[in-house]
Design a protein around this motif. Structure first.
Motif, PDB file in Angstrom:
ATOM      1  N   PHE A  50       4.920   4.431   5.281  1.00 36.21           N
ATOM      2  CA  PHE A  50       4.849   4.175   3.849  1.00 36.21           C
ATOM      3  C   PHE A  50       5.407   2.785   3.598  1.00 36.21           C
ATOM      4  O   PHE A  50       6.594   2.541   3.800  1.00 36.21           O
ATOM      5  CB  PHE A  50       5.672   5.213   3.076  1.00 36.21           C
ATOM      6  N   SER A  51       4.532   1.874   3.172  1.00 36.43           N
ATOM      7  CA  SER A  51       4.941   0.498   2.910  1.00 36.43           C
ATOM      8  C   SER A  51       4.978   0.275   1.400  1.00 36.43           C
ATOM      9  O   SER A  51       3.942   0.308   0.731  1.00 36.43           O
ATOM     10  CB  SER A  51       3.959  -0.473   3.567  1.00 36.43           C
ATOM     11  N   PHE A  52       6.175   0.072   0.864  1.00 41.59           N
ATOM     12  CA  PHE A  52       6.357  -0.133  -0.573  1.00 41.59           C
ATOM     13  C   PHE A  52       6.169  -1.608  -0.888  1.00 41.59           C
ATOM     14  O   PHE A  52       6.777  -2.466  -0.245  1.00 41.59           O
ATOM     15  CB  PHE A  52       7.750   0.347  -0.997  1.00 41.59           C
ATOM     16  N   TRP A  53       5.348  -1.890  -1.887  1.00 40.02           N
ATOM     17  CA  TRP A  53       4.962  -3.257  -2.192  1.00 40.02           C
ATOM     18  C   TRP A  53       4.634  -3.400  -3.675  1.00 40.02           C
ATOM     19  O   TRP A  53       4.604  -2.418  -4.414  1.00 40.02           O
ATOM     20  CB  TRP A  53       3.745  -3.658  -1.353  1.00 40.02           C
ATOM     21  N   ALA A  54       4.360  -4.629  -4.100  1.00 39.94           N
ATOM     22  CA  ALA A  54       3.883  -4.922  -5.451  1.00 39.94           C
ATOM     23  C   ALA A  54       2.977  -6.143  -5.382  1.00 39.94           C
ATOM     24  O   ALA A  54       3.076  -6.952  -4.454  1.00 39.94           O
ATOM     25  CB  ALA A  54       5.059  -5.179  -6.393  1.00 39.94           C
ATOM     26  N   THR A  55       2.109  -6.271  -6.365  1.00 40.47           N
ATOM     27  CA  THR A  55       1.137  -7.374  -6.355  1.00 40.47           C
ATOM     28  C   THR A  55       1.802  -8.741  -6.442  1.00 40.47           C
ATOM     29  O   THR A  55       1.247  -9.725  -5.978  1.00 40.47           O
ATOM     30  CB  THR A  55       0.155  -7.230  -7.536  1.00 40.47           C
ATOM     31  N   TRP A  56       2.980  -8.820  -7.032  1.00 44.96           N
ATOM     32  CA  TRP A  56       3.681 -10.088  -7.206  1.00 44.96           C
ATOM     33  C   TRP A  56       4.571 -10.447  -6.011  1.00 44.96           C
ATOM     34  O   TRP A  56       5.171 -11.516  -5.980  1.00 44.96           O
ATOM     35  CB  TRP A  56       4.532 -10.056  -8.481  1.00 44.96           C
ATOM     36  N   THR A  87       4.296  -0.409  -6.271  1.00 45.27           N
ATOM     37  CA  THR A  87       5.400  -0.130  -7.191  1.00 45.27           C
ATOM     38  C   THR A  87       5.334  -1.001  -8.444  1.00 45.27           C
ATOM     39  O   THR A  87       6.340  -1.144  -9.144  1.00 45.27           O
ATOM     40  CB  THR A  87       6.758  -0.336  -6.486  1.00 45.27           C
ATOM     41  N   ASP A  88       4.174  -1.533  -8.735  1.00 49.90           N
ATOM     42  CA  ASP A  88       4.020  -2.391  -9.912  1.00 49.90           C
ATOM     43  C   ASP A  88       4.364  -1.633 -11.188  1.00 49.90           C
ATOM     44  O   ASP A  88       4.074  -0.440 -11.302  1.00 49.90           O
ATOM     45  CB  ASP A  88       2.577  -2.897 -10.012  1.00 49.90           C
ATOM     46  N   ASP A  89       4.937  -2.355 -12.153  1.00 47.69           N
ATOM     47  CA  ASP A  89       5.233  -1.734 -13.440  1.00 47.69           C
ATOM     48  C   ASP A  89       3.998  -1.819 -14.341  1.00 47.69           C
ATOM     49  O   ASP A  89       2.945  -2.315 -13.930  1.00 47.69           O
ATOM     50  CB  ASP A  89       6.464  -2.374 -14.087  1.00 47.69           C
ATOM     51  N   SER A  90       4.128  -1.357 -15.568  1.00 50.43           N
ATOM     52  CA  SER A  90       2.974  -1.278 -16.474  1.00 50.43           C
ATOM     53  C   SER A  90       2.344  -2.640 -16.757  1.00 50.43           C
ATOM     54  O   SER A  90       1.154  -2.719 -17.048  1.00 50.43           O
ATOM     55  CB  SER A  90       3.381  -0.607 -17.783  1.00 50.43           C
ATOM     56  N   ARG A  91       3.116  -3.714 -16.642  1.00 50.87           N
ATOM     57  CA  ARG A  91       2.570  -5.054 -16.907  1.00 50.87           C
ATOM     58  C   ARG A  91       1.634  -5.537 -15.809  1.00 50.87           C
ATOM     59  O   ARG A  91       0.727  -6.319 -16.064  1.00 50.87           O
ATOM     60  CB  ARG A  91       3.694  -6.067 -17.083  1.00 50.87           C
ATOM     61  N   THR A  92       1.862  -5.099 -14.572  1.00 49.52           N
ATOM     62  CA  THR A  92       1.075  -5.635 -13.453  1.00 49.52           C
ATOM     63  C   THR A  92       0.212  -4.596 -12.741  1.00 49.52           C
ATOM     64  O   THR A  92      -0.500  -4.939 -11.809  1.00 49.52           O
ATOM     65  CB  THR A  92       2.003  -6.302 -12.417  1.00 49.52           C
ATOM     66  N   LYS A 108      -4.903   3.880   2.978  1.00 46.39           N
ATOM     67  CA  LYS A 108      -4.730   4.533   1.680  1.00 46.39           C
ATOM     68  C   LYS A 108      -3.706   3.765   0.848  1.00 46.39           C
ATOM     69  O   LYS A 108      -2.666   3.359   1.341  1.00 46.39           O
ATOM     70  CB  LYS A 108      -4.260   5.964   1.885  1.00 46.39           C
ATOM     71  N   VAL A 109      -4.040   3.581  -0.426  1.00 47.41           N
ATOM     72  CA  VAL A 109      -3.131   2.945  -1.364  1.00 47.41           C
ATOM     73  C   VAL A 109      -2.844   3.958  -2.470  1.00 47.41           C
ATOM     74  O   VAL A 109      -3.764   4.522  -3.055  1.00 47.41           O
ATOM     75  CB  VAL A 109      -3.736   1.665  -1.975  1.00 47.41           C
ATOM     76  N   ILE A 110      -1.555   4.212  -2.699  1.00 46.14           N
ATOM     77  CA  ILE A 110      -1.165   5.088  -3.792  1.00 46.14           C
ATOM     78  C   ILE A 110      -0.267   4.303  -4.737  1.00 46.14           C
ATOM     79  O   ILE A 110       0.330   3.300  -4.355  1.00 46.14           O
ATOM     80  CB  ILE A 110      -0.478   6.382  -3.289  1.00 46.14           C
ATOM     81  N   VAL A 111      -0.230   4.766  -5.980  1.00 54.71           N
ATOM     82  CA  VAL A 111       0.478   4.028  -7.022  1.00 54.71           C
ATOM     83  C   VAL A 111       1.670   4.845  -7.510  1.00 54.71           C
ATOM     84  O   VAL A 111       1.511   5.976  -7.970  1.00 54.71           O
ATOM     85  CB  VAL A 111      -0.474   3.707  -8.199  1.00 54.71           C
ATOM     86  N   ASP A 112       2.837   4.259  -7.388  1.00 53.43           N
ATOM     87  CA  ASP A 112       4.088   4.875  -7.837  1.00 53.43           C
ATOM     88  C   ASP A 112       4.333   4.407  -9.275  1.00 53.43           C
ATOM     89  O   ASP A 112       5.224   3.606  -9.547  1.00 53.43           O
ATOM     90  CB  ASP A 112       5.229   4.468  -6.902  1.00 53.43           C
ATOM     91  N   THR A 113       3.513   4.918 -10.193  1.00 51.36           N
ATOM     92  CA  THR A 113       3.452   4.454 -11.574  1.00 51.36           C
ATOM     93  C   THR A 113       4.819   4.335 -12.230  1.00 51.36           C
ATOM     94  O   THR A 113       5.142   3.314 -12.830  1.00 51.36           O
ATOM     95  CB  THR A 113       2.570   5.402 -12.416  1.00 51.36           C
ATOM     96  N   ASN A 114       5.622   5.355 -12.136  1.00 53.71           N
ATOM     97  CA  ASN A 114       6.940   5.344 -12.773  1.00 53.71           C
ATOM     98  C   ASN A 114       8.066   5.070 -11.777  1.00 53.71           C
ATOM     99  O   ASN A 114       9.223   5.329 -12.071  1.00 53.71           O
ATOM    100  CB  ASN A 114       7.193   6.681 -13.481  1.00 53.71           C
ATOM    101  N   GLN A 115       7.701   4.609 -10.595  1.00 51.81           N
ATOM    102  CA  GLN A 115       8.641   4.322  -9.508  1.00 51.81           C
ATOM    103  C   GLN A 115       9.492   5.542  -9.166  1.00 51.81           C
ATOM    104  O   GLN A 115      10.652   5.429  -8.759  1.00 51.81           O
ATOM    105  CB  GLN A 115       9.492   3.100  -9.841  1.00 51.81           C
ATOM    106  N   GLU A 116       8.878   6.711  -9.297  1.00 54.68           N
ATOM    107  CA  GLU A 116       9.568   7.970  -9.018  1.00 54.68           C
ATOM    108  C   GLU A 116       9.911   8.104  -7.537  1.00 54.68           C
ATOM    109  O   GLU A 116      11.029   8.472  -7.175  1.00 54.68           O
ATOM    110  CB  GLU A 116       8.684   9.143  -9.467  1.00 54.68           C
ATOM    111  N   LEU A 117       8.944   7.803  -6.655  1.00 55.03           N
ATOM    112  CA  LEU A 117       9.201   7.891  -5.217  1.00 55.03           C
ATOM    113  C   LEU A 117      10.198   6.814  -4.792  1.00 55.03           C
ATOM    114  O   LEU A 117      11.107   7.073  -4.005  1.00 55.03           O
ATOM    115  CB  LEU A 117       7.895   7.772  -4.431  1.00 55.03           C
ATOM    116  N   LYS A 118      10.029   5.632  -5.330  1.00 58.49           N
ATOM    117  CA  LYS A 118      10.939   4.532  -5.017  1.00 58.49           C
ATOM    118  C   LYS A 118      12.377   4.904  -5.379  1.00 58.49           C
ATOM    119  O   LYS A 118      13.305   4.701  -4.599  1.00 58.49           O
ATOM    120  CB  LYS A 118      10.490   3.271  -5.765  1.00 58.49           C
ATOM    121  N   ARG A 119      12.565   5.482  -6.553  1.00 57.76           N
ATOM    122  CA  ARG A 119      13.912   5.904  -6.985  1.00 57.76           C
ATOM    123  C   ARG A 119      14.426   7.050  -6.120  1.00 57.76           C
ATOM    124  O   ARG A 119      15.607   7.066  -5.743  1.00 57.76           O
ATOM    125  CB  ARG A 119      13.898   6.329  -8.448  1.00 57.76           C
TER     126      ARG A 119
END
Length: 159
Positions: A50-56, A87-92, A108-119
């Motif tokens: 599981f590689s946690f990342w963001a577009t920025w 792990t992008d937030d609502s802006r990105t 596979k790419v999944i989206v941690d919309t509310n950063q629930e898994l990250k937290r």
């Protein structure tokens, strides 16, 4: 203040040791389909990265590019699957799908919309890589520098 540093380091150490199992969290893939981290990615004896990342995050994208280039070679000797957790937030968040499609990443790419898994995993900074086998976290890699993917593969071969 100096006395708080050892206490803080002790707390961080215990917190890191406390998380051994993947948390039971459901996220969405790029098409909006719900995906359960604990059931959809827990095939027996398969290694999940599981590689946690963001577009920025430039280092995150560099790491994912390298993993994409190397994953076929890795799969020849190990039963692995790479899952990129955005792990992008609502802006990105609207940038995720175009970036992934443009890169042509073959995992596979999944989206941690509310950063629930990250937290739930206590992740502060990205890139952050969590290796899971049989539902148990077996390795964590924080940060990325060129060549880290080779070190990761060396670690994967010992599992």
């Amino acid at each position: 203040m100096k006395n708080l540093l050892p206490l803080f380091l002790l707390f961080v150490g215990f917190t890191a040791m406390a998380q051994k199992q993947m948390p039971n969290v459901s996220l969405s893939d790029l098409d909006g389909k719900k995906v359960s981290v604990t059931t959809d990615f827990m095939e027996k004896d398969k290694i999940y990265i599981f590689s946690f990342w963001a577009t920025w995050c430039t280092p995150c994208i560099s790491e994912l590019e390298e993993m994409n280039d190397m994953q076929e070679e890795w799969k020849k000797s190990l039963p692995i699957e790479i899952i990129a957790v955005a792990t992008d937030d609502s802006r990105t968040q609207k940038r995720i799908k175009p970036l992934v499609n443009g890169k042509g990443w073959d995992y596979k790419v999944i989206v941690d919309t509310n950063q629930e898994l990250k937290r739930a995993l206590g992740i502060v900074n990205i890139p952050y890589t969590v290796v899971v086998k049989n539902g148990v976290i077996v390795h964590i890699q924080n940060g990325y520098v060129p060549g880290s993917e080779s070190e990761l593969f060396t670690k994967l071969k010992t599992l």
